[in-house]
Write an enzyme that holds these catalytic residues in place. Sequence first.
Site, PDB file in Angstrom:
ATOM      1  N   CYS A  98      -5.294   5.072  -3.436  1.00 26.11           N
ATOM      2  CA  CYS A  98      -5.572   3.553  -3.018  1.00 26.11           C
ATOM      3  C   CYS A  98      -6.927   2.983  -3.768  1.00 26.11           C
ATOM      4  CB  CYS A  98      -5.960   3.614  -1.546  1.00 26.11           C
ATOM      5  SG  CYS A  98      -4.509   4.139  -0.798  1.00 26.11           S
ATOM      6  N   ASP A 132       0.769  -1.190   0.097  1.00 26.75           N
ATOM      7  CA  ASP A 132       0.033  -0.053   0.076  1.00 26.75           C
ATOM      8  C   ASP A 132       0.966   1.345   0.259  1.00 26.75           C
ATOM      9  OD1 ASP A 132      -2.300   1.665   0.225  1.00 26.75           O
ATOM     10  OD2 ASP A 132      -2.825   1.070   2.186  1.00 26.75           O
ATOM     11  N   ASP A 133       0.834   1.904  -1.095  1.00 25.89           N
ATOM     12  CA  ASP A 133       1.492   3.184  -0.969  1.00 25.89           C
ATOM     13  C   ASP A 133       3.254   3.121  -1.512  1.00 25.89           C
ATOM     14  OD1 ASP A 133      -0.492   4.885  -0.641  1.00 25.89           O
ATOM     15  OD2 ASP A 133       0.316   5.686   1.315  1.00 25.89           O
ATOM     16  N   ASP A 185      -0.029  -0.320  -5.202  1.00 29.93           N
ATOM     17  CA  ASP A 185      -1.406   0.321  -5.673  1.00 29.93           C
ATOM     18  C   ASP A 185      -0.909   1.825  -6.305  1.00 29.93           C
ATOM     19  OD1 ASP A 185      -1.052   1.311  -3.445  1.00 29.93           O
ATOM     20  OD2 ASP A 185      -2.999   1.169  -2.533  1.00 29.93           O
TER      21      ASP A 185
END
Length: 532
Positions: free
Chosen positions: A63, A27-28, A299
């Site tokens: 996201c 994530d990120d 993502d």
Amino acid sequence: MRALQVLFGLIPFLYAKRPNIVFILTDDLDVAMGGMTPLEKTRRLLGEAGATFSNAFASTPICCPSRSTILSGRYQHNTKVLNNTVDGNCSSQAWQDNIEPSTIGARLQPLGYKTFYAGKYLNMYGLKRSPGGVGHVPKGWDSWNALVGNSRYYNYSISRNGKEEKHGDDFNKDYLTNLVANDSVAFINSMKADTPFFMIVAPPAPHEPWDSDPKYADLYQNLTAPRDNQQWNIHRADAHWVVRNVPNPMSETSTKWSDNAYRSRWRCLKSVDDLVESIMNALNETQMLDDTYIMFSSDHGYHTGQFSLPYDKRQPYEFDLRIPLLIRGPNVKPNSTIPYPVSTVDFAPTILDLANQNSKKLRFEDTNFDGESFKTLLNGSVDTSWRQNLLIEYHGEGLNDPATVYNCPGLGPGVSECVPDCVCDDASNNTFACVRRQIYSENLNLTDDLVYCEFVDKENFIEVYNLIEDPAQLKNLRGTLDPTMLEDLNMQLIELSSCTGEECSTLDVPPFRVDFDRTHEKEETIQNDHIF
Ligand SMILES: *[C@@H]1O[C@H](CO)[C@@H](O)[C@H](O)[C@H]1NC(C)=O
Ligand SMILES: *[C@@H]1O[C@H](CO)[C@@H](O)[C@H](O)[C@H]1NC(C)=O
Ligand SMILES: *[C@@H]1O[C@H](CO)[C@@H](O)[C@H](O)[C@H]1NC(C)=O
Ligand SMILES: *[C@@H]1O[C@H](CO)[C@@H](O)[C@H](O)[C@H]1NC(C)=O
Ligand SMILES: *[C@@H]1O[C@H](CO)[C@@H](O)[C@H](O)[C@H]1NC(C)=O
Ligand SMILES: *[C@@H]1O[C@H](CO)[C@@H](O)[C@H](O)[C@H]1NC(C)=O
Ligand SMILES: *[C@@H]1O[C@H](CO)[C@@H](O)[C@H](O)[C@H]1NC(C)=O
Ligand SMILES: *[C@@H]1O[C@H](CO)[C@@H](O)[C@H](O)[C@H]1NC(C)=O
Ligand SMILES: *[C@@H]1O[C@H](CO)[C@@H](O)[C@H](O)[C@H]1NC(C)=O
Ligand SMILES: *[C@@H]1O[C@H](CO)[C@@H](O)[C@H](O)[C@H]1NC(C)=O
């Protein structure tokens, strides 16, 4: 109906054993700002043993919309997931009714796959605002272990196949990256060699709130966001409204904040590195490694001080768009680098293609994907017909009353992410679509590398960069490009922004190559029909 069920039940026996597929979705995690550096084991176990895509992009740098694209293989204008809220279709009724029933788990299950999901799903998933709350289990998953809401490391809930499991903040029981790793290993250990499986393993890291494993909490004490590139703490006067309005130089508060973000992200990533190692060990110990594809990605990217933006994603620049993509598995050329441009919209088609070993052309007719399978590139093949144009789409988020949220007197409505120091990384009119183009010659020379973006704001703002000449994106060519080139790019963006299925990759070949030598060194007024 029954006959169909019997038929589907037989399918696994009609084919040779299909490969297992493990997709690790962080994530990120950026790739342009050094995000892969702390992931030493991952680079060794997946990168050296497999292929690294050097030009992988997020089709939308935020996201929930990005995850919706990853799961469905469809561009944002087709998923209709506009932002991270239920109103913007993040885990909304429309998503659950129209798109979620045919996401990648639901595509693989009928092929005989046992499917597993663990960790972050969609930002609004499982919350009361999202239909079905924690009891909602999307179609297609045999083992569902999804995080409720947005990324956290402690004090969260998991939906265990629709039942809420609450977690506190005891490291040994609750640290989410490790819980996802442990669940994944347990699932692998429960699998039989004759049943193929598909896993999405989605740790929260390196997303905020950056709680690291205590054993990594003292690492990188002197690390700062990289100063050794041309982008950090510079002012972009010729960029769109959000970017040209951030203060420069950055305040000390902003600088400290973004440096802390940078090093905290790396600490959290050490646990992701451990997660990758435990999954690899479990596959190895069960003798399933040779039969398994392992993919590692994110993502979208991230920034910490680039163009004086304190910290976040949401911008159409390389640091926010570029993502890591590593893959190892049967017939993937070890320690190789694949230059062709791919994006998050290609993940679902590729996974289905890898699973569907015997069928060649399942792509558009039956599946309606907007992306393209990159399976054929994995053995190091040269493919001069590979798609050249990717679409990037983003809908800016803006709050009606930022003063109450950020306690920033005088901050107008329509902005968001104004942390710290009331400097905003996003606004409603930070809404854009871009063509991201790369053209390779037969000997894999990059002959064309550009990004062309149109914004939905009061100025119909345009940004265009020649990345061969200007990889740091410091010079917006909007005023100096030949108007016929701009018209051509505008036409392609109009077409791509409404494409569906096969046409998203066949609208490829530009009428002519953009020849930057033909640019005029004078300002011109650009007349464009806007794409929205
Ligand atoms: C949500 O999705 C539905 C159908 O998929 C669409 O009609 C609606 O406009 C979407 N909402 C937004 C805000 O785009
Ligand atoms: C978890 O929640 C408890 C109770 O609200 C709180 O005391 C604790 O600080 C929280 N832990 C973390 C890591 O946020
Ligand atoms: C994960 O498993 C390890 C090894 O069994 C254990 O020490 C650890 O406490 C577990 N972590 C969580 C969050 O379940
Ligand atoms: C961090 O910097 C300080 C002051 O420059 C130095 O004393 C210390 O040894 C450095 N720590 C590490 C881990 O490099
Ligand atoms: C798999 O296990 C064997 C035997 O323990 C070891 O030699 C090998 O390095 C392991 N492979 C990976 C990729 O971990
Ligand atoms: C992988 O390739 C790089 C250069 O491309 C080389 O330096 C390195 O030794 C290779 N590693 C392995 C394990 O082959
Ligand atoms: C990759 O595989 C394809 C199809 O199996 C084959 O035609 C091609 O020659 C292979 N390329 C390389 C470089 O091995
Ligand atoms: C998200 O999108 C919806 C639909 O366009 C909009 O109503 C809402 O204001 C957006 N949310 C934010 C935070 O911008
Ligand atoms: C293509 O790349 C090769 C090796 O990288 C280089 O020698 C050659 O000059 C390049 N050709 C063109 C047309 O740029
Ligand atoms: C963008 O939105 C902000 C906040 O609403 C507004 O102040 C600004 O004038 C807008 N800029 C453009 C170019 O539309």
